[in-house]
Design a protein around this motif. Structure first.
Motif, PDB file in Angstrom:
ATOM      1  N   GLU A   1       0.959  -1.223  -0.149  1.00 51.01           N
ATOM      2  CA  GLU A   1      -0.039   0.038   0.138  1.00 51.01           C
ATOM      3  C   GLU A   1       0.783   1.363   0.071  1.00 51.01           C
ATOM      4  OE1 GLU A   1      -2.219   1.811  -1.099  1.00 51.01           O
ATOM      5  OE2 GLU A   1      -3.876   0.802   0.040  1.00 51.01           O
ATOM      6  N   LYS A   2       0.356   2.200  -0.853  1.00 52.34           N
ATOM      7  CA  LYS A   2       1.332   3.690  -1.180  1.00 52.34           C
ATOM      8  C   LYS A   2       0.435   4.678  -0.066  1.00 52.34           C
ATOM      9  CE  LYS A   2       4.088   1.819  -4.050  1.00 52.34           C
ATOM     10  NZ  LYS A   2       4.113   0.838  -2.746  1.00 52.34           N
TER      11      LYS A   2
ATOM     12  N   SER B   1       3.053   2.381   3.233  1.00 53.23           N
ATOM     13  CA  SER B   1       2.289   3.064   4.250  1.00 53.23           C
ATOM     14  C   SER B   1       1.365   1.868   4.830  1.00 53.23           C
ATOM     15  CB  SER B   1       1.565   4.313   3.950  1.00 53.23           C
ATOM     16  OG  SER B   1       0.842   4.305   4.950  1.00 53.23           O
ATOM     17  N   TYR B   2       1.517   1.629   5.968  1.00 55.39           N
ATOM     18  CA  TYR B   2       0.761   0.533   6.713  1.00 55.39           C
ATOM     19  C   TYR B   2      -0.619   1.343   7.276  1.00 55.39           C
ATOM     20  CZ  TYR B   2       4.377  -2.525   5.368  1.00 55.39           C
ATOM     21  OH  TYR B   2       5.210  -3.338   4.769  1.00 55.39           O
ATOM     22  N   ASP B   3      -0.578   2.720   7.352  1.00 57.82           N
ATOM     23  CA  ASP B   3      -1.311   3.576   8.194  1.00 57.82           C
ATOM     24  C   ASP B   3      -2.848   3.176   7.703  1.00 57.82           C
ATOM     25  OD1 ASP B   3      -1.912   5.989   9.868  1.00 57.82           O
ATOM     26  OD2 ASP B   3      -3.020   6.498   7.975  1.00 57.82           O
ATOM     27  N   ALA B   4      -3.832   3.083   8.932  1.00 60.57           N
ATOM     28  CA  ALA B   4      -4.966   2.251   8.545  1.00 60.57           C
ATOM     29  C   ALA B   4      -6.004   3.722   7.730  1.00 60.57           C
ATOM     30  CB  ALA B   4      -5.720   2.300  10.185  1.00 60.57           C
ATOM     31  N   ASP B   5      -5.843   4.583   8.151  1.00 61.35           N
ATOM     32  CA  ASP B   5      -6.647   5.918   7.544  1.00 61.35           C
ATOM     33  C   ASP B   5      -6.087   6.038   6.163  1.00 61.35           C
ATOM     34  OD1 ASP B   5      -7.855   6.434   9.654  1.00 61.35           O
ATOM     35  OD2 ASP B   5      -6.554   7.948  10.547  1.00 61.35           O
TER      36      ASP B   5
ATOM     37  N   HIS C   1      -4.818   3.660   4.034  1.00 63.27           N
ATOM     38  CA  HIS C   1      -5.054   2.640   3.257  1.00 63.27           C
ATOM     39  C   HIS C   1      -6.496   2.864   2.877  1.00 63.27           C
ATOM     40  CE1 HIS C   1      -6.001  -1.446   1.886  1.00 63.27           C
ATOM     41  NE2 HIS C   1      -6.498  -1.752   2.970  1.00 63.27           N
ATOM     42  N   GLU C   2      -7.374   3.031   3.878  1.00 63.64           N
ATOM     43  CA  GLU C   2      -8.924   3.221   3.526  1.00 63.64           C
ATOM     44  C   GLU C   2      -8.980   4.599   2.428  1.00 63.64           C
ATOM     45  OE1 GLU C   2     -12.719   2.775   5.871  1.00 63.64           O
ATOM     46  OE2 GLU C   2     -11.910   4.294   6.671  1.00 63.64           O
TER      47      GLU C   2
ATOM     48  N   VAL D   1      -8.020   2.904  -1.045  1.00 64.06           N
ATOM     49  CA  VAL D   1      -9.203   2.026  -1.387  1.00 64.06           C
ATOM     50  C   VAL D   1     -10.019   2.827  -1.955  1.00 64.06           C
ATOM     51  CG1 VAL D   1     -10.914   0.329  -0.844  1.00 64.06           C
ATOM     52  CG2 VAL D   1      -8.597   0.164   0.085  1.00 64.06           C
TER      53      VAL D   1
ATOM     54  N   PRO E   1      -5.502  -4.278  -2.400  1.00 64.26           N
ATOM     55  CA  PRO E   1      -4.954  -5.253  -3.259  1.00 64.26           C
ATOM     56  C   PRO E   1      -3.482  -5.322  -3.347  1.00 64.26           C
ATOM     57  CG  PRO E   1      -5.382  -3.100  -4.433  1.00 64.26           C
ATOM     58  CD  PRO E   1      -5.673  -2.936  -3.006  1.00 64.26           C
TER      59      PRO E   1
ATOM     60  N   GLY F   1      -0.444  -5.469  -0.888  1.00 64.72           N
ATOM     61  CA  GLY F   1      -1.126  -4.527   0.122  1.00 64.72           C
ATOM     62  C   GLY F   1      -0.626  -4.440   1.570  1.00 64.72           C
ATOM     63  N   LEU F   2      -1.174  -5.039   2.481  1.00 56.27           N
ATOM     64  CA  LEU F   2      -0.940  -4.932   4.094  1.00 56.27           C
ATOM     65  C   LEU F   2      -0.592  -6.388   4.521  1.00 56.27           C
ATOM     66  CD1 LEU F   2      -2.832  -2.436   3.311  1.00 56.27           C
ATOM     67  CD2 LEU F   2      -2.317  -1.775   5.348  1.00 56.27           C
TER      68      LEU F   2
ATOM     69  N   LYS G   1      -2.154  -7.237   7.939  1.00 59.75           N
ATOM     70  CA  LYS G   1      -3.269  -6.573   8.416  1.00 59.75           C
ATOM     71  C   LYS G   1      -4.581  -7.218   7.977  1.00 59.75           C
ATOM     72  CE  LYS G   1      -0.966  -3.062  10.082  1.00 59.75           C
ATOM     73  NZ  LYS G   1      -0.674  -2.747  11.406  1.00 59.75           N
TER      74      LYS G   1
ATOM     75  N   LEU H   1     -15.455  -2.793   0.571  1.00 59.53           N
ATOM     76  CA  LEU H   1     -16.278  -1.766  -0.200  1.00 59.53           C
ATOM     77  C   LEU H   1     -17.922  -2.414  -0.186  1.00 59.53           C
ATOM     78  CD1 LEU H   1     -14.232   0.477  -2.288  1.00 59.53           C
ATOM     79  CD2 LEU H   1     -14.527   0.522   0.201  1.00 59.53           C
TER      80      LEU H   1
ATOM     81  N   ARG I   1     -15.717  -0.453   6.332  1.00 58.61           N
ATOM     82  CA  ARG I   1     -14.265  -0.018   6.750  1.00 58.61           C
ATOM     83  C   ARG I   1     -13.204  -0.644   6.134  1.00 58.61           C
ATOM     84  NH1 ARG I   1     -16.104   3.736   7.649  1.00 58.61           N
ATOM     85  NH2 ARG I   1     -16.467   5.066   9.405  1.00 58.61           N
ATOM     86  N   VAL I   2     -12.175  -0.050   5.250  1.00 64.36           N
ATOM     87  CA  VAL I   2     -11.087  -0.780   4.900  1.00 64.36           C
ATOM     88  C   VAL I   2      -9.818  -0.322   5.220  1.00 64.36           C
ATOM     89  CG1 VAL I   2     -10.271  -1.746   2.906  1.00 64.36           C
ATOM     90  CG2 VAL I   2     -12.519  -0.927   2.893  1.00 64.36           C
ATOM     91  N   GLN I   3      -9.509  -0.476   7.014  1.00 63.70           N
ATOM     92  CA  GLN I   3      -8.450   0.026   7.352  1.00 63.70           C
ATOM     93  C   GLN I   3      -7.550  -0.861   7.873  1.00 63.70           C
ATOM     94  OE1 GLN I   3     -10.266   2.364  10.455  1.00 63.70           O
ATOM     95  NE2 GLN I   3     -10.239   4.251   9.057  1.00 63.70           N
ATOM     96  N   GLY I   4      -7.541  -2.209   7.550  1.00 64.32           N
ATOM     97  CA  GLY I   4      -6.607  -3.296   7.891  1.00 64.32           C
ATOM     98  C   GLY I   4      -6.824  -3.705   9.370  1.00 64.32           C
ATOM     99  N   LYS I   5      -8.030  -3.192  10.021  1.00 68.00           N
ATOM    100  CA  LYS I   5      -8.174  -3.682  11.437  1.00 68.00           C
ATOM    101  C   LYS I   5      -9.727  -4.013  11.537  1.00 68.00           C
ATOM    102  CE  LYS I   5      -8.404   1.229  13.007  1.00 68.00           C
ATOM    103  NZ  LYS I   5      -7.685   2.195  13.757  1.00 68.00           N
TER     104      LYS I   5
END
Ligand SMILES: Cc1ncc(C[n+]2csc(CCOP(=O)(O)OP(=O)(O)O)c2C)c(N)n1
Ligand SMILES: Cc1ncc(C[n+]2csc(CCOP(=O)(O)OP(=O)(O)O)c2C)c(N)n1
Ligand code: SF4
Ligand code: SF4
Ligand SMILES: [Mg+2]
Ligand SMILES: [Mg+2]
Lengths: 633, 338, 338, 633
Positions: free
Chosen positions: A476-477, A485-489, A491-492, A495, D352, D355-356, D359, D580, D600-604
């Motif tokens: 993820e970029k 970046s593995y940051d949650a926000d 990533h969302e 997406v 995709p 990805g992560l 997570k 999504l 939510r798509v935040q890896g958590k």
């Protein structure tokens, strides 16, 4: 043709008919595909509208004379617009018993049945797994049978050339051709030119084929066998210069044109697979157009090489069919993540798995939409006819570069191998595809490879550009910097950006058009290669007074912005597909419309008749005048 | 080689990303030597692209201030091939691990080599899957006890040099992460080669396979356990250069140079241009029976894939002239309407 | 070898499906020799499984009255590996083409060999993609003009024997479709081998690549252009067995046996058990410079993958006793409620 | 915990609380995962219900002291049922500044903040990219801060053992552990046993860790720092013997049990990938159970080997995560075509592309349903919790063998690495899985490998069986004989058979159950790993008087037969997903229900709170008594 009852074969008369459907059937070795192509070109040159349907076995050379070895080529040529090769045959040419029994059911009653009687000996019957000679069956009565000793006649025609029997017999197909040409008043010139070109190196073969062709024609003229010849006036197509074109060829040419319009080099990475291989065969001919073709070690390497080329700034294209597309799934996900323009083309065939390689189907739609891990949306376009492959290719590349996204094009075995007259465009008049690559110093501050423009597209910075060095990859970029970046926000956010970017495309594509009243009883919604059958069926039903409208989609993702409104204006929606209802599912999910499906999965195109029947079943007689009103209004 | 360009230093090649390898990982030294060597190529940063697959080693491109693609597992050779064909003006490096290149990526690896695409591939061989935390790899030794082989690995390991040779590679070399001078020199030689150059680097994964190559890394033992190949020179090794390799039929054998029985002229001489048979024989020399050769096994010149692909385009244009789409579309049978 | 079983004949191995290859295709003869050879194995029909990928050659299993899987393109070695591990009691054959095994399937091919799974792989090498109607393959020669290479193929072909050797194959052989006695004998030898046996068969695709191997097929020339390898015998060839192969350093050379200068003892002797270096050297002997060796290049015994996999299971059971799920679930920290 | 305002740390008092949520955070090198597991086991042993959430970086050993290198482990242990690791923390143990700043926002106001003050020196702050010391920030006031010189204290504790400083400092984590144990009245025995077992080979290290653990406990007891200790009564779980179990472990054990119940050998072909690898690591331990594990060269080989084993009659299983599953697509199509039982397991991760990797996400559902060429339907099941992985595996194999079809199981990174108490089943009491392989001569006539039973399943005839020799493959098969067939009608028939076979499964699976009223205002429809959060949220909302019902799906294809009726009984439907809206699309398409998504798509995982808020937003206050009524009725 009008009449439906066998008529005696007596004094010659010319009958003018609006259209003719002929099928040439014989051994895969007999060159039926070649004959079909010749008849198609000649008819097109005569100004008819034409549509074709080649149908050949999966085997390279299935055993001679067997049913498995039968190869067929169907042509409809007409004085009016045609969009399908025709449902039932006016004439069937059968070069052997296997060809006869495997094709006869498609010949209409009273239709013309031309056979090479020399190939109906016991051994031939045995090869076709027949115990009795079909020519002596009572049911042949239903047709107008013309038994012709083609082998003998051809041998005599070429006698003086001193060819071997084998060589002489190879000319039989041109004898049949000549006969057909005479029957339908076709001009032999184009085919004679073809023969001269093709066999220029072996004069005696060239001569032999010419003689066979002329002999066939002469035979028609002289023999008492045929009472009637048929004449098909030229169709009134829009003005322009035309040529006959096949789907895979149009696709290849469209790609070359897109490259030209965008000032890009075409990099084509592929791995052979039926029915997509001909795109490779076509493109590799045009090296002098700067086309770069790489036959990779497999489909994964093919798309990965294409991604590498795209990163380098080329126009990257990869093609395959179902099984090979499945292998590209992971790499397509990478392309989605690194947001590079790329074309992935699927020429669909019968599935699942290896399935029916030479048969057509529309069952890969969901694979292309969803066959990747994670949320990995890509735009999907589908071509509707051989000629339309050209335009679809150009539009797909326009979208890919404008939105920096890999784009999918769906074709299928039917339009890939089918052909139709194509109004040749003036390339100079086509709208250019503007692409800008950022350069150093355009902005003082640090380069942001994942910054966004109004389309949410990121800049396409290519290696070699000073100061813009950056790394892309599948992790993820971070939006903006493009760092991992593995940051949650983040990533969302990413997406959603990737999804929104694709959704935004609906803003730039033309609003969906419909054929027929803008509202009413029934909407027939179709996509891809079934256009011809659906359009013709709707037209026929409309002419019969039914209140029905046709809506044919090129854009499967995203849908045109106005599709929802269109759907809302009809009492019911029919979605014919050569699958178990894939578009239907998408439409129901998105618009909550209780669409009905008409689904066939037989490895062959719809017949117009079955669709007309379905339309009649779903519309009411009385609706006739309603239809007329809304057309008036 | 000198160019008008500003002279770069190793630090110019460092990206702004912090490095995420385990402390003590051999990858650090390979990264350092790469950065140290690159300025000698005299290329500007923007002309260089690092392409990798997936693995600890494949994080490499993120740490380079050049262009780069961190692609997908095993596919870097294919991505690099496409890039080179599209952009022959770029200097391309492929960074890969033993699993990335010889397990999932084995097929792309051999096809890269048979095509002889002009790029340099560095294979970080730590005989383990690092990133996925310690499963055995195709180069793990028989009996290797790992997370996925608690009773020992049973398949026979692949020898990267033999595989490369089987695919007709035009440049094959080997070095060791800790032998930094040799490593830098070898990377430089590889980068200079025209065609695909493969460099196997013995790399220590101190977390999941610590000491796999200690024999070749430790200053104490490495002179006895490795042998530096030198083109045109006899094969000699040992702290006191007191041992050599002699050919016995088709078999190499270790001989002493001290007992006066054997002179240097009796030894096998290294020839980077020789028939592949010599390379094969060198590849088969494994520790502990033999000192393991390091340096350049082979360096021959054969046609380069992308040169030929583009060459065909050029000669097609020369022969038929630059293609004209309108001409093409209007060729053959056409007809006018209206 | 004799078993209590009813003796089978070639026709017992024919399925009821009609064969769909082009008339004149070399595949017919390979099918015929396979059926001719199989009864000698003394196995009942149901103990034999043919597994193929995709290609003309891969239609093979449909024509055999045994068990069979016509799998997907390039993956037959993987399917076969799983079957052998699960069912070591079965005799497994893998049927594949040059594209199936060396293009898309190259990686599975080398991993099959490094594992040394006990099965026989027959590689139908026609140097072309037959089923897809004539594109070049990884074994097509440089310059080959095909549907996908109108100006000639530019990549360097793979040599199946070299690739197999690079992957440490334990049995490697070559034969020719039209040389039916030799083919049957070679298939038999391969089927007898314990471990993975690879047989490359020169196969004529008379439709898309006719005559690719005519030099090795034509009775007129084949004695001069091919050389039958015989274990422990000197390497002699020629219609009158008047030429031989002698070793010159690491290089083979063709010598005449008639001018009295060279005696048979000076020749290179074939040894199926020798170091791989000999195999390598034989693999590199190509027409027209050399006669191409046919027969068994190598036949050595090394541990078999599935034997070891199952061996670990057996010794685990021996050591720890057959596992008991209830015991396992209740091991470690547990607690009772109620 | 009740109170929300900081309370002075004075005289000790024991406070009984219903549940506690603690997170241990430190360097990936600091062994936080180990501590977490110990605390989990100990709490489970104490009879609490527990749920955990490990969260570690993608890197093996991210640089010491950096934010990227922070590894965390969260545990909720309670006197009542818990299904989630908890939203906000009652206590946070931060071993360094990076751990503090990256986790502090999850600590509730008034929560307990325990830090190792020895690791807050300038160099530590620098590593964490901090310019000021957070412990001196005003916002720490919001928490109850306990600064403890863990490094010094640990060193003194182990002084006499003559360890190196490095070795001594490695014991720090056990000091922290001891302190936490004291704070929550946990028993040290299990952990002491663990230390003895783990370090039995290095006595001085064993001794050192024990001392550190005890020192931590003693420190809590003696120091004035803590005014209160907390006591969590044991939960009242259903009677039985329990153990703590992780998702991947439960999956592995479930597979072994399914093999046992069906009298099959388990063949497991896989290729390592996070977060699925632990299934391989677990299974390869059990060779004495006859488990056969093969680490293949890639995911394609892994599934193909599994197919080969299945053809041979074994129980074939392959596992991966998103990117690897994409590579299996083509081979899954083959399995569909040759109709063999097989399990394909996807432990989903953030996508995709790459990805992560570490997570969690639920975005592979559509890939598994549709990611193949042609119409290639497969049943799809999803596990809802660590323990549920066991049952799901057993049911999946039951279905696969009964219907002769490859079956997909979806898990995710969250339940794969999470753990919960598991009521150990008596294997002897589980229902056997009956499998019959046909044998020769059972019927006089020719064997038909593609004949059908009442489930439309074909016979599973395995090699070695006399007279049943047959060939399977990826080309379309003639129903009955299994011969290659390009026949149009047969193809359509087979496409329908393969689809119907999967559809028929809804007849054998248990009717869908719901939690809450059978009809009413809102239905929360969920699947997979979000069970815990959704269930807890619905429960809380119900207790707050909301009219809401929870329906959690294990079967995504086919859906349970009664799902349509259930959906029809609610005014609105909410579908929370970590994607999504993939299930949402399926539900809308199939049932034409205008379901709302909460995505939510935040890896958590979801927090319970956000779901409760959404439920409240979608239900009405007054609905309270309505809810009670329908519960009464
Ligand atoms: C398609 C796919 N399969 C599997 C993985 C998981 N994976 C990542 S790296 C790796 C192997 C790493 O080993 P190696 O190539 O030797 O690199 P190292 O980490 O040792 O440097 C694997 C199996 C993946 N990311 N993608
Ligand atoms: C995944 C996939 N890619 C491509 C194809 C198309 N295809 C079928 S066979 C074949 C190559 C055949 O060549 P070879 O292996 O040499 O076999 P031959 O036909 O020459 O015997 C190809 C590309 C396919 N069926 N599946
Ligand atoms: S796991 Fe091994 S290879 Fe990977 S970074 Fe750590 S030490 Fe290096
Ligand atoms: S195409 Fe070639 S290989 Fe295939 S069947 Fe025909 S002759 Fe044989
Ligand atoms: Mg490695
Ligand atoms: Mg071939």
């Amino acid at each position: 043709m009008s009449t439906d009852t066998p008529q005696a074969l007596t004094a010659k008369q010319v009958q003018v008919v609006s259209g003719i459907t002929v099928r040439l059937a014989g051994d895969s070795g007999d060159g039926m595909q070649l004959l079909g192509t010749q008849l198609t070109n000649t008819s097109a040159l005569a100004g008819n509208d034409v549509a074709t349907f080649p149908d050949f076995p999966a085997e390279i050379r299935a055993p001679r004379g067997t049913r498995a070895g039968v190869s067929g080529f169907q042509v409809q040529f007409a004085a009016h617009e045609v969009h399908t090769p025709g449902d039932t045959l006016d004439a069937l040419v059968a070069m052997n018993p296997a060809a006869l029994v495997t094709n006869i059911t498609d010949l209409r009653h009273g239709g013309l049945l031309i056979v090479n009687e020399d190939s109906f000996e016991d051994k031939d019957l045995k090869l076709a797994a027949l115990t009795t000679n079909p020519l002596e069956e009572p049911w042949v009565e239903k047709y107008r049978l013309a038994k012709i000793p083609m082998t003998k006649l051809t041998r005599t025609a070429v006698e003086s050339l001193g060819l071997s029997v084998k060589e002489a017999d190879r000319c039989r197909n041109f004898f049949a051709m000549g006969l057909v040409y005479w029957l339908y008043g076709r001009d032999m010139d184009a085919t004679l030119r073809f023969i001269q070109a093709k066999f220029s190196k072996i004069p005696e073969i060239q001569e032999a084929n010419e003689r066979a062709l002329r002999a066939g024609w002469a035979f028609g003229e002289t023999t008492e066998l045929f009472g009637t010849t048929y004449q098909v006036e030229s169709a009134t197509l829009p003005a322009g210069t035309y040529r006959n074109i096949m789907g895979n060829q149009a696709l290849a040419w469209g790609l070359m044109t897109a490259a030209h319009l965008s000032g890009k080099e075409l990099f084509y990475g592929s791995y052979p697979i039926t029915p997509a291989s001909d795109i490779l065969h076509e493109l590799c001919k045009y090296k002098n157009f700067g086309v770069c073709t790489v036959q990779a070690e497999d489909e994964i390497a093919a798309i990965c090489a294409t991604i590498g080329a795209a990163y380098g700034g080329a126009m990257g294209v990869t093609t395959s069919s179902g099984p090979g597309i499945a292998l590209k799934a992971e790499a397509m996900g990478l392309a989605v993540m690194i947001e590079l323009p790329l074309l992935v083309i699927d020429v669909q065939r019968g599935g699942p798995s290896t399935g029916l390689p030479t048969k057509t189907e529309q069952a890969d739609l969901l694979q292309l939409l969803y066959g990747r891990n994670g949320e990995a949306p890509v735009p999907v376009l589908a071509a509707r006819s051989p000629g339309d492959c050209f335009d679809t290719a150009v539009e797909a590349w326009r979208i890919a570069t404008q939105f920096m996204v890999p784009v999918v094009i769906l074709s299928d075995g039917y339009i890939a191998n089918g052909s139709e007259p194509w109004a040749i465009p003036d390339v100079g008049a086509l709208e250019p595809i503007k692409i800008t690559h950022p350069t150093a110093g355009t902005s003082g501050e640090k380069f942001l490879p994942y910054s966004r423009d109004e389309n949410l597209a990121r800049p396409w910075a290519i290696p070699g550009t000073p100061e813009l060095m950056h790394r892309v990859g599948g992790l993820e970029k971070q939006n903006g910097t493009g760092n991992v970046s593995y940051d949650a926000d983040n990533h969302e956010k990413m997406v959603h950006i990737r999804a929104q970017k694709v959704a935004n495309i609906s803003k730039v594509i033309a609003p969906q058009e419909v054929f027929g009243p803008a509202e009413g009883e029934l909407l027939v919604l179709s996509w891809g290669g079934t256009y011809g059958a659906c359009h013709t069926a709707v037209q026929q039903a409309q002419n019969a007074g039914r209140n029905v409208t046709h809506c044919h989609l090129r854009h499967l993702n995203p849908f045109p912005a106005n599709l929802g409104q269109i759907l809302g204006k009809f009492e019911s929606v029919l979605i014919p597909e050569l699958n178990l209802g894939q578009l239907r599912m998408l439409i129901r999910a998105k618009y909550l419309v209780d669409a009905t499906g008409y689904n066939r999965v037989q490895g062959k195109p719809f017949s117009v008749t079955e669709l007309v029947d379905k339309i009649n079943e779903m519309t009411t007689e009385k609706s006739a005048e309603k239809a007329l009103q809304s057309r008036a209004g | 080689m000198s160019t008008g360009l500003p002279v770069l230093t190793a630090t110019d090649f460092a990206s702004d990303q912090d490095i995420r390898w385990c402390p003590g990982c051999g990858d650090y030294s390979i990264l350092a030597q790469m950065k140290k060597m690159l300025p000698d190529l005299g290329l500007p940063l923007e002309k260089i692209v690092f392409i990798s697959g997936i693995g600890c080693s494949s994080r490499f491109p993120y740490y380079m201030n050049t262009y780069g693609v961190h692609s997908i597992h095993g596919r870097a050779p294919a991505v690099a091939t496409g890039l080179r064909v599209a952009r022959p003006d770029l200097k391309v490096f492929v960074i890969t691990g033993d699993g990335d290149s010889l397990s999932i990526g084995g097929n792309h690896f051999i096809h890269l080599l048979r095509r002889n695409v002009n790029l340099t591939l560095v294979l970080f061989n730590n005989r383990i899957y690092g990133l996925t935390k310690g499963q055995y790899s195709p180069t793990s030794l028989e009996g290797a006890v790992t997370k996925s082989t608690p009773m020992g690995a049973v398949d026979h390991p692949l020898n990267p040099i033999s595989v490369a040779l089987g695919a007709e590679a035009s440049f094959i070399a080997r070095s060791v992460d800790s032998n930094i001078k040799h490593l830098a020199a070898t990377l430089y030689r590889a980068a200079q080669h025209k065609g695909t150059s493969v460099v196997e680097v013995y790399q220590n994964c101190n977390v999941f396979n610590d000491g796999a190559f200690s024999y070749a890394q430790d200053k104490a033992t490495r002179d006895e356990t490795t042998m530096e190949l030198e083109h045109g020179k006899p094969m000699i090794f040992g702290k006191n250069r007191d041992k050599g390799i002699r050919l016995n039929g088709l078999r190499p054998e270790v001989v002493s140079l001290t007992d006066g029985k054997v002179s240097q002229d009796d030894l096998l001489f290294h020839d980077e241009k020789a028939d592949s048979t010599l390379v094969h024989l060198l590849a088969k020399m494994r520790h502990p029976q033999f000192p393991e050769p390091i340096g350049v096994f082979r360096d021959i010149d054969i046609p380069i894939f992308e040169d030929q692909v583009r060459g065909q385009i050029d000669s097609a244009i020369a022969k038929r002239g630059k293609g004209d789409l309108n001409k093409l579309f209007n060729s053959g049978d056409t007809w006018k309407v209206g």
